[in-house]
Design a protein around this motif. Sequence first.
Motif, mmCIF file in Angstrom:
data_model
loop_
_atom_site.group_PDB
_atom_site.id
_atom_site.type_symbol
_atom_site.label_atom_id
_atom_site.label_comp_id
_atom_site.label_asym_id
_atom_site.label_seq_id
_atom_site.Cartn_x
_atom_site.Cartn_y
_atom_site.Cartn_z
ATOM 1 N N ALA A 1 0.593 -1.338 0.451
ATOM 2 C CA ALA A 1 -0.110 0.281 -0.142
ATOM 3 C C ALA A 1 0.515 1.285 -0.418
ATOM 4 O O ALA A 1 0.747 2.380 -0.638
ATOM 5 C CB ALA A 1 -1.033 -0.279 1.056
ATOM 6 N N LYS A 2 2.185 1.476 0.579
ATOM 7 C CA LYS A 2 2.698 2.495 0.726
ATOM 8 C C LYS A 2 3.216 2.456 -0.718
ATOM 9 O O LYS A 2 3.171 3.661 -0.744
ATOM 10 C CB LYS A 2 3.942 2.078 2.255
ATOM 11 C CG LYS A 2 5.375 3.639 2.404
ATOM 12 C CD LYS A 2 5.603 3.015 3.516
ATOM 13 C CE LYS A 2 6.843 3.869 3.531
ATOM 14 N NZ LYS A 2 5.995 5.526 4.117
ATOM 15 N N ALA B 1 0.416 -1.884 -5.366
ATOM 16 C CA ALA B 1 -1.311 -2.764 -5.719
ATOM 17 C C ALA B 1 -2.454 -1.477 -4.629
ATOM 18 O O ALA B 1 -2.256 -1.172 -4.069
ATOM 19 C CB ALA B 1 -1.116 -4.187 -4.869
ATOM 20 N N SER B 2 -3.383 -1.843 -5.424
ATOM 21 C CA SER B 2 -4.683 -1.057 -4.658
ATOM 22 C C SER B 2 -4.753 -1.871 -3.163
ATOM 23 O O SER B 2 -4.593 -3.298 -3.271
ATOM 24 C CB SER B 2 -5.943 -0.953 -5.344
ATOM 25 O OG SER B 2 -6.610 -2.759 -5.550
ATOM 26 N N ASP C 1 -8.292 -3.001 -2.486
ATOM 27 C CA ASP C 1 -8.480 -4.529 -3.064
ATOM 28 C C ASP C 1 -7.653 -5.650 -3.295
ATOM 29 O O ASP C 1 -8.043 -6.840 -3.515
ATOM 30 C CB ASP C 1 -9.968 -3.754 -4.234
ATOM 31 C CG ASP C 1 -10.817 -2.833 -3.225
ATOM 32 O OD1 ASP C 1 -10.628 -2.972 -1.677
ATOM 33 O OD2 ASP C 1 -11.869 -2.387 -4.181
ATOM 34 N N GLU C 2 -7.050 -5.128 -4.545
ATOM 35 C CA GLU C 2 -5.627 -6.589 -4.917
ATOM 36 C C GLU C 2 -5.238 -6.775 -3.223
ATOM 37 O O GLU C 2 -4.974 -7.844 -3.569
ATOM 38 C CB GLU C 2 -4.744 -5.627 -6.168
ATOM 39 C CG GLU C 2 -5.678 -5.099 -7.358
ATOM 40 C CD GLU C 2 -4.781 -4.350 -7.698
ATOM 41 O OE1 GLU C 2 -5.021 -4.620 -9.329
ATOM 42 O OE2 GLU C 2 -3.984 -3.405 -7.199
ATOM 43 N N ILE C 3 -5.334 -5.645 -2.520
ATOM 44 C CA ILE C 3 -3.924 -6.718 -1.919
ATOM 45 C C ILE C 3 -4.388 -7.086 -0.934
ATOM 46 O O ILE C 3 -4.459 -8.366 -0.565
ATOM 47 C CB ILE C 3 -4.055 -5.529 -0.900
ATOM 48 C CG1 ILE C 3 -2.128 -4.657 -1.898
ATOM 49 C CG2 ILE C 3 -2.834 -5.969 0.718
ATOM 50 C CD1 ILE C 3 -2.098 -2.812 -0.921
ATOM 51 N N ALA C 4 -5.711 -7.442 -0.466
ATOM 52 C CA ALA C 4 -6.837 -7.957 0.515
ATOM 53 C C ALA C 4 -7.405 -8.789 -0.254
ATOM 54 O O ALA C 4 -7.365 -10.544 0.090
ATOM 55 C CB ALA C 4 -8.206 -6.834 1.458
ATOM 56 N N ALA C 5 -7.208 -9.201 -1.303
ATOM 57 C CA ALA C 5 -7.379 -10.338 -2.410
ATOM 58 C C ALA C 5 -6.250 -11.281 -2.365
ATOM 59 O O ALA C 5 -6.711 -12.110 -1.994
ATOM 60 C CB ALA C 5 -8.279 -9.934 -3.549
ATOM 61 N N ALA C 6 -5.548 -10.848 -2.458
ATOM 62 C CA ALA C 6 -3.828 -11.665 -2.763
ATOM 63 C C ALA C 6 -3.575 -12.328 -1.047
ATOM 64 O O ALA C 6 -3.220 -13.616 -1.293
ATOM 65 C CB ALA C 6 -2.846 -10.812 -2.642
ATOM 66 N N ALA C 7 -4.071 -11.654 -0.522
ATOM 67 C CA ALA C 7 -4.324 -12.302 0.968
ATOM 68 C C ALA C 7 -4.781 -13.177 1.632
ATOM 69 O O ALA C 7 -4.476 -14.315 1.429
ATOM 70 C CB ALA C 7 -4.019 -10.923 2.263
ATOM 71 N N MET C 8 -6.405 -13.287 0.913
ATOM 72 C CA MET C 8 -7.039 -13.534 1.307
ATOM 73 C C MET C 8 -6.520 -15.039 0.218
ATOM 74 O O MET C 8 -7.494 -16.505 0.804
ATOM 75 C CB MET C 8 -8.885 -13.447 0.737
ATOM 76 C CG MET C 8 -10.091 -13.997 0.883
ATOM 77 S SD MET C 8 -10.541 -14.248 2.986
ATOM 78 C CE MET C 8 -10.353 -12.848 3.594
ATOM 79 N N GLN C 9 -6.278 -15.003 -1.075
ATOM 80 C CA GLN C 9 -6.286 -16.050 -1.263
ATOM 81 C C GLN C 9 -4.882 -17.296 -0.881
ATOM 82 O O GLN C 9 -5.477 -18.641 -1.122
ATOM 83 C CB GLN C 9 -6.166 -15.360 -3.234
ATOM 84 C CG GLN C 9 -5.865 -17.412 -4.183
ATOM 85 C CD GLN C 9 -5.676 -16.142 -5.547
ATOM 86 O OE1 GLN C 9 -5.679 -15.574 -5.778
ATOM 87 N NE2 GLN C 9 -5.677 -17.414 -6.033
ATOM 88 N N ILE D 1 -4.342 -0.370 5.744
ATOM 89 C CA ILE D 1 -3.953 0.035 4.194
ATOM 90 C C ILE D 1 -4.232 0.738 3.738
ATOM 91 O O ILE D 1 -3.541 1.394 2.587
ATOM 92 C CB ILE D 1 -4.350 -1.241 3.637
ATOM 93 C CG1 ILE D 1 -3.617 -2.709 4.515
ATOM 94 C CG2 ILE D 1 -4.499 -1.265 2.203
ATOM 95 C CD1 ILE D 1 -3.666 -4.380 3.855
ATOM 96 N N ASP D 2 -5.655 0.985 3.620
ATOM 97 C CA ASP D 2 -6.130 1.845 3.225
ATOM 98 C C ASP D 2 -5.527 3.746 3.051
ATOM 99 O O ASP D 2 -5.459 4.544 2.436
ATOM 100 C CB ASP D 2 -7.948 2.695 3.440
ATOM 101 C CG ASP D 2 -8.219 1.508 2.925
ATOM 102 O OD1 ASP D 2 -8.022 0.411 1.853
ATOM 103 O OD2 ASP D 2 -9.526 1.138 3.650
ATOM 104 N N MET D 3 -5.458 3.953 4.368
ATOM 105 C CA MET D 3 -4.252 4.983 4.772
ATOM 106 C C MET D 3 -2.856 4.843 3.598
ATOM 107 O O MET D 3 -2.396 6.081 3.757
ATOM 108 C CB MET D 3 -4.531 4.911 6.267
ATOM 109 C CG MET D 3 -3.511 6.633 6.633
ATOM 110 S SD MET D 3 -3.001 6.266 8.201
ATOM 111 C CE MET D 3 -1.474 5.285 7.870
#
Length: 144
Positions: free
Chosen positions: A110-111, A115-116, A118-126, A138-140
């Motif tokens: 994120a910093k 990646a966006s 949402d992309e970060i969260a999806a990759a982690a979840m996968q 992450i959003d901040m």
Amino acid sequence: MSDFRKLSETMFASPQIGPEDIEAAGEAGVTLIVNNRPDGEDPGAPQGEEIAAAAAAAGLDYRAIPIGHAGFSEVQVAEMVEALDGAEGKVLGYCRSGTRSTFLWALAQAKSGAASPDEIAAAAMQAGYDVSPIRPMIDMLAAR
């Protein structure tokens, strides 16, 4: 038995590793191991010095960015961005369960704007990790 979970084309997260996992890491294309577990957290687990020695013997780089109970700091996130940017190949981050390594990777992504959120969260979840506890961070970081 190695439990390397793919977060991206260049990043894996893993629960605690031992010297016996170093060869498998190298075979997976890992060139840098990042230890996110403070020494002494579990005296029965391999400590950083042992993993660093095994990594060096296998020709892999090693870096310690420990994440303790105090949580994540901007310095740790900046160190992870630097580690990821400087890696010649794939990176393997590890801690007790892989969660802190995933969280630190997510914050670094994120910093750096890699990646966006949402992309970060999806990759982690996968990979089996839920970043929702740190999603506001992450959003901040992504908004900066």
